[in-house]
Scaffold this active site. Structure first.
Site: not given
Length: 251
Positions: A157-158
């Site tokens: 996600a990051y």
């Protein structure tokens, strides 16, 4: 390690998201020391009060950047607090999210990271660019990460969010070219900051191992780069990416 440049930001007005700690606070302190006026945005009202005193900021706003209506209101309030204009946006608010492989990644964490790191940054850019265009001048620094270039395992996600920041900034910089407003992204490798508290030590150790210099960065090193990007000296580079990665990324 940092060295202030006397008067570099004289008369300039800046909004800094994630401004209560880490890179945002370091940049705010330098801009004020170099003659500028700063408004800090952050989710943590207690930390904001301390950061205001520490940095010499003109005004602070407690908000969640993923709340589009709150961002629009904050932009209007900040413009007023700064005397009717905004010359600089440093979009450094961000979260890491869970540490897990893609097939086990928690959906709520995925959504939250995208909401803050991508949607929130977009809302901030969207709200402040018209103010800059009115004034015929602007410097935008969107804080991404080397993870957006290379990807970090167990941080999908990051990594995806920071790749999106790079793409958004390249698009925005091209849109604004020739209009007096410059937009670039910063892609630091891991540096010592409060965000590391969101990660297990194993993940921090992995990221350190990928840096040829063999150490984490210092916040002052990235702050120095951001201050150049936010200054009038950065006049012919837009839609681009600046690394502070200790040699990890070379493109």
């Amino acid at each position: 390690m940092s060295t202030a440049y006397s008067g570099r930001f004289a008369g300039r007005r800046a909004v800094i998201t994630g401004g209560a700690s880490g890179l945002g606070l370091a940049v705010a302190t330098r801009i004020v020391a170099e003659g500028g006026n700063v408004v800090l945005w952050d989710m943590n009202p207690d930390a904001l009060a301390t950061a205001k005193d520490q940095s010499g900021a003109t005004h602070v706003v407690a908000l969640d950047v993923s709340d589009q209506a709150a961002v629009e209101q904050a932009a209007a309030d900040s413009r007023d607090a700064l005397g009717g204009g905004i010359d600089i946006l440093i979009a450094s608010a961000g979260i890491t999210g869970a540490t897990a492989p893609v097939h086990e990644f928690p959906l709520d964490s995925w959504r939250r990271v995208i909401d803050v790191n991508v949607n929130g940054l977009f809302y901030c850019n969207r709200a402040i660019v018209p103010v800059m265009l009115e004034g015929g001048y602007g410097r935008i620094v969107n804080v991404a990460s080397v993870a957006g270039k290379e990807g970090n395992p167990n941080a999908s996600a990051y990594s995806a969010s920071k790749a999106a920041v790079i793409g958004l900034t390249k698009s925005l910089g091209k849109e604004l070219a020739g209009k007096g407003v410059i937009a670039n992204a910063l892609t630091p490798a891991t540096f010592e900051s409060p965000i590391l508290a969101q990660l297990p030590q194993s993940q921090v150790d992995y990221m350190r191992s990928k840096i040829p210099m063999g150490r984490l960065g210092e916040v002052s090193e990235s702050a120095a780069m951001v201050c150049f990007m936010a200054s009038e000296e950065c006049s012919f580079t837009t839609a681009s990416v600046f690394d502070t990665s200790g040699g990890r990324t070379t493109y």
